[in-house]
Design an enzyme around this catalytic site. Structure first.
Site, mmCIF file in Angstrom:
data_model
loop_
_atom_site.group_PDB
_atom_site.id
_atom_site.type_symbol
_atom_site.label_atom_id
_atom_site.label_comp_id
_atom_site.label_asym_id
_atom_site.label_seq_id
_atom_site.Cartn_x
_atom_site.Cartn_y
_atom_site.Cartn_z
ATOM 1 N N CYS A 67 15.190 -25.754 16.305
ATOM 2 C CA CYS A 67 16.597 -26.641 16.341
ATOM 3 C C CYS A 67 17.668 -27.522 15.622
ATOM 4 O O CYS A 67 17.305 -28.527 15.795
ATOM 5 C CB CYS A 67 16.534 -26.904 17.755
ATOM 6 S SG CYS A 67 15.957 -25.298 19.124
ATOM 7 N N TYR A 108 -1.251 -28.336 2.101
ATOM 8 C CA TYR A 108 -0.334 -28.924 2.837
ATOM 9 C C TYR A 108 0.137 -28.307 4.041
ATOM 10 O O TYR A 108 1.866 -28.386 3.804
ATOM 11 C CB TYR A 108 0.392 -30.006 1.495
ATOM 12 C CG TYR A 108 -0.462 -30.611 0.651
ATOM 13 C CD1 TYR A 108 -0.808 -31.920 1.428
ATOM 14 C CD2 TYR A 108 -0.803 -30.628 -0.317
ATOM 15 C CE1 TYR A 108 -1.651 -32.700 0.450
ATOM 16 C CE2 TYR A 108 -1.821 -31.191 -1.034
ATOM 17 C CZ TYR A 108 -2.233 -31.799 -0.657
ATOM 18 O OH TYR A 108 -2.474 -32.477 -1.529
HETATM 19 N N1 LLP Z 1 -6.028 -37.787 -3.807
HETATM 20 C C1 LLP Z 1 -5.475 -39.462 -3.605
HETATM 21 C C2 LLP Z 1 -5.063 -40.209 -3.492
HETATM 22 C C3 LLP Z 1 -4.036 -38.127 -3.173
HETATM 23 O O1 LLP Z 1 -3.267 -38.949 -2.515
HETATM 24 C C4 LLP Z 1 -4.012 -36.888 -3.177
HETATM 25 C C5 LLP Z 1 -2.316 -36.395 -2.669
HETATM 26 C C6 LLP Z 1 -4.918 -35.972 -3.525
HETATM 27 C C7 LLP Z 1 -5.969 -36.761 -3.951
HETATM 28 C C8 LLP Z 1 -4.229 -34.811 -3.916
HETATM 29 O O2 LLP Z 1 -3.975 -34.345 -4.566
HETATM 30 P P1 LLP Z 1 -3.603 -32.853 -5.301
HETATM 31 O O3 LLP Z 1 -4.927 -32.429 -5.433
HETATM 32 O O4 LLP Z 1 -3.898 -31.719 -3.611
HETATM 33 O O5 LLP Z 1 -1.893 -32.459 -5.700
HETATM 34 N N2 LLP Z 1 2.351 -33.024 1.524
HETATM 35 C C9 LLP Z 1 2.779 -32.600 -0.170
HETATM 36 C C10 LLP Z 1 1.624 -33.647 -1.266
HETATM 37 C C11 LLP Z 1 1.292 -34.352 -0.979
HETATM 38 C C12 LLP Z 1 0.173 -35.259 -1.936
HETATM 39 C C13 LLP Z 1 -0.488 -36.693 -1.031
HETATM 40 N N3 LLP Z 1 -1.818 -37.074 -2.556
HETATM 41 C C14 LLP Z 1 2.901 -31.447 -0.930
HETATM 42 O O6 LLP Z 1 2.922 -30.121 0.588
HETATM 43 O O7 LLP Z 1 3.560 -30.920 -1.910
#
Ligand code: LLP
Length: 414
Positions: free
Chosen positions: A343, A372
């Site tokens: 909703c 995510y």
């Molecule tokens: N290391 C740290 C300290 C982080 O804060 C993050 C992601 C990663 C590694 C991994 O990043 P990746 O390789 O997955 O980009 N919910 C959001 C993404 C938030 C990411 C936060 N930190 C989305 O759905 O796009």
């Protein structure tokens, strides 16, 4: 999307028809390709093989125990941000010595648990956090391994909410204060400084921002060595993007080729924390169309997955490719919004999308939902979360059962 392809008009994950999974476990459900997870991890491992490396999978992207174990068996460590993720990493069999603990708000309880678990290192984001870790370690008669997460103040070109390396954000220690902060660590009794860390954001689709950040970090690393610090590792963070639509992000190899000339010569162990680039395109969300609804101004496919199952479109305006699991015979196209049952008008998965005609009962595949999606899912609107499934060729297994109504009220009391 690797390992998702049509055979005779039917969408498969590896050699498994997605329709078979949806039929057996119900929708919405998340499906992951084992091959894709393994190949993405291995491509990082081989791209970084010129250096001593530790690849810590970011559990926040996809935290199912089976997924973590699969990667841990190939040598992955874990990048964690909470005691819940620490618990998962340990349960899945990641040894403490391969766990890196990031995050701006680690509590006393979390720090104590991580010290007990003998993790590899805390990436520390502020002086108050150093104070707290030192105090907790002292009370436990232990020495805490720490590195400082440095905010290099670089532009990463990604969404505002997933930018972490600009000085306006809450993350890390400002670059200009870093040297002083390292020097201050000498005054703590219960800390051992082991390394340096940075992370500039997520879904970054070019190497430029990484190289700009790592050049600053490498400069600081050398100053620290000149100052007498003995640093065992340099943690480059995560953040490498994936293709959701038409982005062409660097591969793990291209990423390594761009960053190793900067970080390799430091001569220390290189830690990386990839999440999405390992799990994102390994997974999809299956959802069934409940109704096809037309109004004067719009067409809607109302599906059985909502923003509680995949919040990325609502939260970041993110694009996720959507296809029919059974390829429609007709070439008719329609422009519609794919919306959930929740909703809120923000409950949409696609907007103004032109795709083959959609009918009630159709099974749709929402791509790039391995990262995510399940980890950000909630029970909003009284909705049990869907199952998670791991496909291995023509075999597949439920790696998390769909929640039941009883799961929704677990722990509540009248
Ligand atoms: N290391 C740290 C300290 C982080 O804060 C993050 C992601 C990663 C590694 C991994 O990043 P990746 O390789 O997955 O980009 N919910 C959001 C993404 C938030 C990411 C936060 N930190 C989305 O759905 O796009």
């Amino acid at each position: 999307m690797d390992n998702y392809q049509y055979n005779d008009g039917e969408l498969y994950c590896e050699q498994t028809p997605l329709a078979e999974i949806a039929e057996k476990v119900g929708t919405p459900c998340y499906v992951y390709s084992k091959r894709s997870l393994v190949d993405s991890f291995d491509s990082y491992d081989s791209a970084f093989s010129p250096v001593e490396r530790m690849i810590c999978f970011a559990l926040k992207s996809c935290a199912n125990l089976s997924v973590i174990r699969l990667l841990a068996e190939r040598g992955a460590g874990a990048d964690i941000v909470s005691r819940g993720e620490l618990f998962r990493a340990l349960k899945a069999g990641v040894p403490g010595e391969r766990i890196i603990y990031s995050g701006v708000g680690k509590t006393r309880r979390e720090i104590a648990y991580a010290l007990e678990s003998e993790i590899y290192c805390f990436n520390v984001e502020s002086i108050p956090e150093l104070d707290l870790i030192d105090r907790v370690a002292g009370e436990m008669n232990l020495t805490a391994p720490v590195s400082l997460r440095i905010n290099p103040d670089v532009e990463s070109g990604t969404h505002e909410y997933t930018t972490t390396g600009k000085k306006e954000t809450k993350f890390g220690i400002p670059y200009d204060q870093a040297l002083d902060c390292y020097r201050k660590t000498a005054s703590y009794q219960h800390l051992r400084v082991m390394g340096i860390d940075t992370h500039i954001g997520s879904q970054i689709v070019s190497t430029g921002p990484f190289v700009a950040a790592y050049e600053k970090i490498a400069r600081l690393f050398r100053e620290l060595v000149d100052d007498g610090f003995d640093l065992e590792f340099c943690d480059l963070g995560g953040g490498l993007g994936i293709s959701y639509n038409d982005e062409v992000p660097p591969t793990a190899r291209q990423f390594a080729e761009a960053v190793l000339p900067v970080a390799g010569p430091l001569g220390c162990r290189i830690v990386i924390e990839p999440g999405r680039s390992i799990s994102g395109n390994a997974g999809v969300l299956l959802t069934r169309v409940v109704h096809y609804k037309q109004t004067e101004v719009k067409n809607f496919a109302v599906v059985d997955a909502g923003m509680n199952d995949i919040i990325r479109p609502s939260l970041y305006g993110a694009y996720h490719r959507i296809e029919h699991v059974a390829r429609p015979d007709s070439r008719d196209q329609v422009t519609l919004d794919v919306v959930g049952p929740i909703c809120e008008s923000g409950d949409w998965i696609a907007r103004e999308r032109t795709m083959p005609r959609v009918n009630a009962g159709d099974l749709l595949c929402v791509y790039s939902a391995g990262a995510y999606s399940a980890t950000m899912a909630s029970n909003y609107n009284g909705r049990p979360r869907g199952a998670e499934v791991l496909v291995d060729g023509s075999d597949w297994q439920v790696i998390r059962k769909a929640e039941t109504l009883d799961d929704l009220i677990r722990g509540e009391q009248l």
